[in-house]
Design a protein around this motif. Structure first.
Motif, mmCIF file in Angstrom:
data_model
loop_
_atom_site.group_PDB
_atom_site.id
_atom_site.type_symbol
_atom_site.label_atom_id
_atom_site.label_comp_id
_atom_site.label_asym_id
_atom_site.label_seq_id
_atom_site.Cartn_x
_atom_site.Cartn_y
_atom_site.Cartn_z
ATOM 1 N N ALA A 65 7.462 0.143 -7.411
ATOM 2 C CA ALA A 65 8.170 1.216 -6.718
ATOM 3 C C ALA A 65 8.849 2.146 -7.700
ATOM 4 O O ALA A 65 9.112 3.319 -7.392
ATOM 5 C CB ALA A 65 9.209 0.631 -5.750
ATOM 6 N N ASP A 66 9.123 1.661 -8.896
ATOM 7 C CA ASP A 66 9.739 2.507 -9.920
ATOM 8 C C ASP A 66 8.813 3.636 -10.345
ATOM 9 O O ASP A 66 9.248 4.614 -10.954
ATOM 10 C CB ASP A 66 10.105 1.673 -11.153
ATOM 11 N N ASP A 67 7.507 3.491 -10.032
ATOM 12 C CA ASP A 67 6.532 4.483 -10.468
ATOM 13 C C ASP A 67 6.165 5.461 -9.368
ATOM 14 O O ASP A 67 5.260 6.273 -9.539
ATOM 15 C CB ASP A 67 5.255 3.776 -10.948
ATOM 16 N N LEU A 68 6.841 5.402 -8.220
ATOM 17 C CA LEU A 68 6.503 6.291 -7.108
ATOM 18 C C LEU A 68 6.678 7.753 -7.503
ATOM 19 O O LEU A 68 7.580 8.105 -8.246
ATOM 20 C CB LEU A 68 7.386 5.980 -5.903
ATOM 21 N N GLU B 285 0.828 -1.210 0.000
ATOM 22 C CA GLU B 285 0.000 0.000 0.000
ATOM 23 C C GLU B 285 0.860 1.257 0.000
ATOM 24 O O GLU B 285 0.483 2.281 -0.569
ATOM 25 C CB GLU B 285 -0.934 0.024 1.209
ATOM 26 N N VAL B 286 2.014 1.182 0.660
ATOM 27 C CA VAL B 286 2.931 2.328 0.657
ATOM 28 C C VAL B 286 3.491 2.535 -0.744
ATOM 29 O O VAL B 286 3.586 3.667 -1.229
ATOM 30 C CB VAL B 286 4.071 2.112 1.668
ATOM 31 N N ILE B 287 3.837 1.437 -1.405
ATOM 32 C CA ILE B 287 4.333 1.529 -2.778
ATOM 33 C C ILE B 287 3.256 2.100 -3.689
ATOM 34 O O ILE B 287 3.530 2.955 -4.539
ATOM 35 C CB ILE B 287 4.778 0.142 -3.278
ATOM 36 N N GLY C 30 2.588 6.168 -2.610
ATOM 37 C CA GLY C 30 3.786 6.742 -2.025
ATOM 38 C C GLY C 30 3.708 8.217 -1.729
ATOM 39 O O GLY C 30 4.258 8.689 -0.723
ATOM 40 N N ALA C 31 3.026 8.974 -2.577
ATOM 41 C CA ALA C 31 2.971 10.424 -2.381
ATOM 42 C C ALA C 31 2.353 10.785 -1.037
ATOM 43 O O ALA C 31 2.727 11.786 -0.409
ATOM 44 C CB ALA C 31 2.182 11.072 -3.516
ATOM 45 N N VAL C 32 1.402 9.976 -0.576
ATOM 46 C CA VAL C 32 0.749 10.207 0.719
ATOM 47 C C VAL C 32 1.472 9.459 1.830
ATOM 48 O O VAL C 32 1.772 10.013 2.894
ATOM 49 C CB VAL C 32 -0.732 9.774 0.665
ATOM 50 N N GLN C 33 1.773 8.189 1.588
ATOM 51 C CA GLN C 33 2.273 7.330 2.654
ATOM 52 C C GLN C 33 3.728 7.603 3.040
ATOM 53 O O GLN C 33 4.067 7.574 4.218
ATOM 54 C CB GLN C 33 2.117 5.865 2.235
ATOM 55 N N GLN D 36 13.186 8.079 -9.280
ATOM 56 C CA GLN D 36 11.848 8.463 -8.834
ATOM 57 C C GLN D 36 11.408 7.723 -7.574
ATOM 58 O O GLN D 36 10.385 8.070 -6.976
ATOM 59 C CB GLN D 36 10.827 8.244 -9.953
ATOM 60 N N ALA D 37 12.170 6.708 -7.153
ATOM 61 C CA ALA D 37 11.798 5.928 -5.966
ATOM 62 C C ALA D 37 12.761 6.139 -4.798
ATOM 63 O O ALA D 37 12.662 5.452 -3.791
ATOM 64 C CB ALA D 37 11.729 4.442 -6.315
ATOM 65 N N VAL D 38 13.667 7.097 -4.912
ATOM 66 C CA VAL D 38 14.686 7.300 -3.887
ATOM 67 C C VAL D 38 14.065 7.612 -2.527
ATOM 68 O O VAL D 38 14.522 7.099 -1.494
ATOM 69 C CB VAL D 38 15.667 8.413 -4.318
ATOM 70 N N ASP D 39 13.034 8.449 -2.493
ATOM 71 C CA ASP D 39 12.410 8.801 -1.213
ATOM 72 C C ASP D 39 11.839 7.567 -0.523
ATOM 73 O O ASP D 39 11.958 7.414 0.702
ATOM 74 C CB ASP D 39 11.305 9.842 -1.406
ATOM 75 N N TRP D 40 11.234 6.685 -1.299
ATOM 76 C CA TRP D 40 10.687 5.449 -0.719
ATOM 77 C C TRP D 40 11.804 4.564 -0.184
ATOM 78 O O TRP D 40 11.731 4.055 0.935
ATOM 79 C CB TRP D 40 9.869 4.695 -1.776
ATOM 80 N N PHE D 41 12.861 4.397 -0.972
ATOM 81 C CA PHE D 41 13.974 3.562 -0.531
ATOM 82 C C PHE D 41 14.637 4.124 0.728
ATOM 83 O O PHE D 41 15.022 3.371 1.622
ATOM 84 C CB PHE D 41 15.010 3.420 -1.650
#
Length: 208
Positions: free
Chosen positions: A205-208, A35-37, A40-43, A119-124
Protein backbone atom coordinates in the motif's frame (compact mmCIF):
# COMPACT_ATOMS: atom_id res chain seq x y z
CA UNK A 1 -17.28 -12.28 -17.26
CA UNK A 2 -19.68 -11.92 -14.31
CA UNK A 3 -19.42 -12.73 -10.63
CA UNK A 4 -20.46 -16.31 -9.90
CA UNK A 5 -19.40 -16.35 -6.22
CA UNK A 6 -19.54 -13.51 -3.69
CA UNK A 7 -18.36 -13.67 -0.09
CA UNK A 8 -20.15 -11.44 2.41
CA UNK A 9 -17.67 -12.16 5.21
CA UNK A 10 -15.67 -9.35 6.78
CA UNK A 11 -11.91 -9.16 6.36
CA UNK A 12 -9.87 -11.42 8.69
CA UNK A 13 -12.41 -14.26 8.41
CA UNK A 14 -10.17 -16.37 6.20
CA UNK A 15 -10.83 -14.30 3.10
CA UNK A 16 -7.36 -14.66 1.60
CA UNK A 17 -7.53 -18.43 2.06
CA UNK A 18 -10.98 -18.41 0.45
CA UNK A 19 -9.67 -16.34 -2.46
CA UNK A 20 -6.93 -18.89 -3.09
CA UNK A 21 -9.40 -21.75 -2.72
CA UNK A 22 -11.85 -20.29 -5.24
CA UNK A 23 -9.05 -19.67 -7.71
CA UNK A 24 -7.81 -23.24 -7.26
CA UNK A 25 -11.34 -24.45 -7.98
CA UNK A 26 -11.40 -22.53 -11.26
CA UNK A 27 -13.64 -19.74 -10.00
CA UNK A 28 -11.07 -16.98 -10.31
CA UNK A 29 -9.70 -14.49 -10.77
CA UNK A 30 -11.05 -13.57 -7.33
CA UNK A 31 -11.28 -9.94 -6.23
CA UNK A 32 -9.85 -9.20 -2.75
CA UNK A 33 -8.53 -6.06 -1.08
CA UNK A 34 -5.09 -7.12 -2.26
CA UNK A 35 -6.28 -6.33 -5.82
CA UNK A 36 -7.28 -2.84 -4.70
CA UNK A 37 -3.82 -2.33 -3.21
CA UNK A 38 -2.19 -3.62 -6.37
CA UNK A 39 -4.28 -1.46 -8.71
CA UNK A 40 -5.11 1.54 -6.58
CA UNK A 41 -5.12 4.13 -9.35
CA UNK A 42 -8.11 2.36 -10.95
CA UNK A 43 -9.77 0.67 -8.00
CA UNK A 44 -9.73 3.38 -5.32
CA UNK A 45 -11.72 5.94 -7.38
CA UNK A 46 -14.23 3.24 -8.35
CA UNK A 47 -14.76 2.29 -4.72
CA UNK A 48 -15.04 5.93 -3.70
CA UNK A 49 -17.82 6.27 -6.28
CA UNK A 50 -19.52 3.19 -4.84
CA UNK A 51 -19.26 4.62 -1.34
CA UNK A 52 -20.84 7.82 -2.66
CA UNK A 53 -23.82 5.83 -3.94
CA UNK A 54 -22.69 5.52 -7.56
CA UNK A 55 -21.32 1.97 -7.88
CA UNK A 56 -20.06 0.68 -11.21
CA UNK A 57 -19.73 -2.98 -10.40
CA UNK A 58 -19.03 -3.90 -14.02
CA UNK A 59 -15.91 -1.73 -13.94
CA UNK A 60 -14.86 -2.79 -10.44
CA UNK A 61 -15.09 -6.49 -11.23
CA UNK A 62 -13.97 -6.38 -14.86
CA UNK A 63 -12.03 -9.60 -15.40
CA UNK A 64 -13.09 -11.19 -12.10
CA UNK A 65 -15.28 -14.24 -11.59
CA UNK A 66 -15.58 -14.06 -7.79
CA UNK A 67 -15.17 -11.57 -4.96
CA UNK A 68 -14.26 -11.85 -1.28
CA UNK A 69 -13.08 -9.57 1.54
CA UNK A 70 -13.57 -5.85 1.88
CA UNK A 71 -14.53 -3.61 0.11
CA UNK A 72 -16.92 -6.16 -1.46
CA UNK A 73 -18.22 -7.39 1.91
CA UNK A 74 -19.47 -3.88 2.69
CA UNK A 75 -21.67 -4.07 -0.42
CA UNK A 76 -22.87 -7.66 -0.04
CA UNK A 77 -26.55 -6.78 -0.30
CA UNK A 78 -26.14 -4.70 -3.44
CA UNK A 79 -23.93 -7.35 -5.00
CA UNK A 80 -26.38 -10.14 -4.20
CA UNK A 81 -29.04 -8.15 -6.05
CA UNK A 82 -26.78 -7.09 -8.93
CA UNK A 83 -25.66 -10.69 -9.52
CA UNK A 84 -28.78 -12.76 -8.75
CA UNK A 85 -27.24 -15.99 -10.06
CA UNK A 86 -24.14 -15.71 -7.88
CA UNK A 87 -23.75 -18.00 -4.91
CA UNK A 88 -23.11 -16.27 -1.58
CA UNK A 89 -20.55 -17.41 0.98
CA UNK A 90 -20.39 -16.01 4.49
CA UNK A 91 -16.81 -16.56 5.59
CA UNK A 92 -16.70 -16.62 9.37
CA UNK A 93 -14.79 -17.42 12.54
CA UNK A 94 -15.41 -16.94 16.25
CA UNK A 95 -16.13 -13.29 17.04
CA UNK A 96 -13.48 -13.13 19.75
CA UNK A 97 -10.70 -14.52 17.58
CA UNK A 98 -11.83 -12.30 14.69
CA UNK A 99 -11.66 -9.20 16.87
CA UNK A 100 -8.22 -10.16 18.17
CA UNK A 101 -7.04 -10.53 14.57
CA UNK A 102 -8.58 -7.39 13.13
CA UNK A 103 -7.58 -5.19 16.07
CA UNK A 104 -3.94 -6.18 15.62
CA UNK A 105 -3.94 -5.76 11.82
CA UNK A 106 -6.55 -3.71 9.94
CA UNK A 107 -7.67 -1.48 12.80
CA UNK A 108 -4.12 -0.95 14.03
CA UNK A 109 -3.20 0.56 10.66
CA UNK A 110 -6.38 2.14 9.30
CA UNK A 111 -7.28 3.83 12.60
CA UNK A 112 -3.82 5.35 12.99
CA UNK A 113 -3.87 8.13 10.35
CA UNK A 114 -0.72 9.70 11.73
CA UNK A 115 1.14 6.63 10.41
CA UNK A 116 -0.35 6.64 6.91
CA UNK A 117 2.28 6.97 4.15
CA UNK A 118 1.48 10.13 2.13
CA UNK A 119 1.22 8.23 -1.14
CA UNK A 120 -1.36 5.83 0.35
CA UNK A 121 -3.67 8.36 2.02
CA UNK A 122 -6.41 8.02 -0.61
CA UNK A 123 -6.49 4.25 -0.12
CA UNK A 124 -6.58 4.55 3.66
CA UNK A 125 -9.41 7.10 3.49
CA UNK A 126 -11.40 4.78 1.26
CA UNK A 127 -10.85 1.83 3.60
CA UNK A 128 -11.89 3.98 6.56
CA UNK A 129 -15.22 4.63 4.81
CA UNK A 130 -15.61 0.92 4.06
CA UNK A 131 -15.16 0.10 7.74
CA UNK A 132 -17.67 2.80 8.70
CA UNK A 133 -20.14 1.28 6.26
CA UNK A 134 -19.66 -2.10 7.94
CA UNK A 135 -19.34 -1.07 11.59
CA UNK A 136 -21.30 2.17 11.77
CA UNK A 137 -20.04 4.22 14.71
CA UNK A 138 -18.58 1.21 16.54
CA UNK A 139 -15.07 1.79 17.85
CA UNK A 140 -14.61 -0.26 21.00
CA UNK A 141 -14.38 -4.05 21.26
CA UNK A 142 -17.93 -4.74 22.43
CA UNK A 143 -19.48 -2.49 19.78
CA UNK A 144 -17.35 -3.93 16.98
CA UNK A 145 -18.17 -7.50 17.97
CA UNK A 146 -21.85 -6.53 18.11
CA UNK A 147 -21.53 -5.14 14.56
CA UNK A 148 -19.92 -8.41 13.48
CA UNK A 149 -22.83 -10.44 14.89
CA UNK A 150 -25.40 -8.06 13.40
CA UNK A 151 -23.76 -8.32 9.99
CA UNK A 152 -23.78 -12.11 10.01
CA UNK A 153 -27.40 -12.17 11.17
CA UNK A 154 -28.40 -9.78 8.39
CA UNK A 155 -26.73 -11.92 5.74
CA UNK A 156 -28.38 -15.10 7.01
CA UNK A 157 -31.78 -13.38 7.13
CA UNK A 158 -31.55 -11.89 3.64
CA UNK A 159 -30.03 -14.71 1.58
CA UNK A 160 -32.09 -17.87 0.97
CA UNK A 161 -30.55 -20.94 2.57
CA UNK A 162 -30.06 -22.70 -0.76
CA UNK A 163 -28.01 -19.75 -2.03
CA UNK A 164 -25.85 -19.32 1.10
CA UNK A 165 -22.91 -21.21 2.59
CA UNK A 166 -21.61 -20.23 6.01
CA UNK A 167 -17.98 -21.32 5.85
CA UNK A 168 -15.00 -21.26 8.17
CA UNK A 169 -11.49 -22.02 6.95
CA UNK A 170 -11.37 -24.94 9.39
CA UNK A 171 -14.32 -26.50 7.49
CA UNK A 172 -11.98 -27.10 4.57
CA UNK A 173 -12.83 -28.19 1.06
CA UNK A 174 -15.78 -30.55 1.48
CA UNK A 175 -18.68 -28.17 2.29
CA UNK A 176 -17.31 -25.52 -0.07
CA UNK A 177 -16.99 -27.92 -3.00
CA UNK A 178 -20.40 -29.48 -2.32
CA UNK A 179 -21.96 -26.00 -2.31
CA UNK A 180 -20.24 -25.01 -5.55
CA UNK A 181 -20.75 -28.37 -7.25
CA UNK A 182 -17.09 -29.00 -7.98
CA UNK A 183 -14.71 -31.88 -7.14
CA UNK A 184 -12.71 -31.80 -3.92
CA UNK A 185 -8.99 -31.16 -4.61
CA UNK A 186 -6.40 -33.58 -3.33
CA UNK A 187 -4.34 -30.74 -1.87
CA UNK A 188 -4.90 -29.20 1.59
CA UNK A 189 -7.25 -26.26 1.93
CA UNK A 190 -5.24 -23.00 1.74
CA UNK A 191 -4.20 -21.46 5.04
CA UNK A 192 -2.63 -18.04 4.63
CA UNK A 193 -2.58 -14.34 5.54
CA UNK A 194 -1.27 -14.56 9.07
CA UNK A 195 -0.62 -11.33 10.95
CA UNK A 196 2.92 -11.31 9.55
CA UNK A 197 1.69 -11.86 5.99
CA UNK A 198 -0.88 -9.09 6.45
CA UNK A 199 1.82 -6.55 7.20
CA UNK A 200 3.83 -7.76 4.21
CA UNK A 201 0.79 -7.05 2.03
CA UNK A 202 0.38 -3.67 3.69
CA UNK A 203 3.85 -2.64 2.55
CA UNK A 204 2.46 -2.71 -0.98
CA UNK A 205 0.00 0.00 0.00
CA UNK A 206 2.99 2.28 0.45
CA UNK A 207 3.43 2.14 -3.32
CA UNK A 208 -0.10 3.25 -4.26
Amino acid sequence: MTLSVISAGFGRTGTMSLKLALEQLGLGPCHHMIEVIGNGAVQVPLWNDALAGKPDFCAIYDGYNSAVDWPSAAFWKELAEAYPDAKIILSTRSAESWYDSISETILATVWAPEKWPPQAVDWFRMVTKVLERSFGEAKDKDAIIAAFHAHEAAVKAAIPAERLLVHSAKDGWEPLCAFLGVPVPQTPYPRTNSKEEFFEHMKKADDL
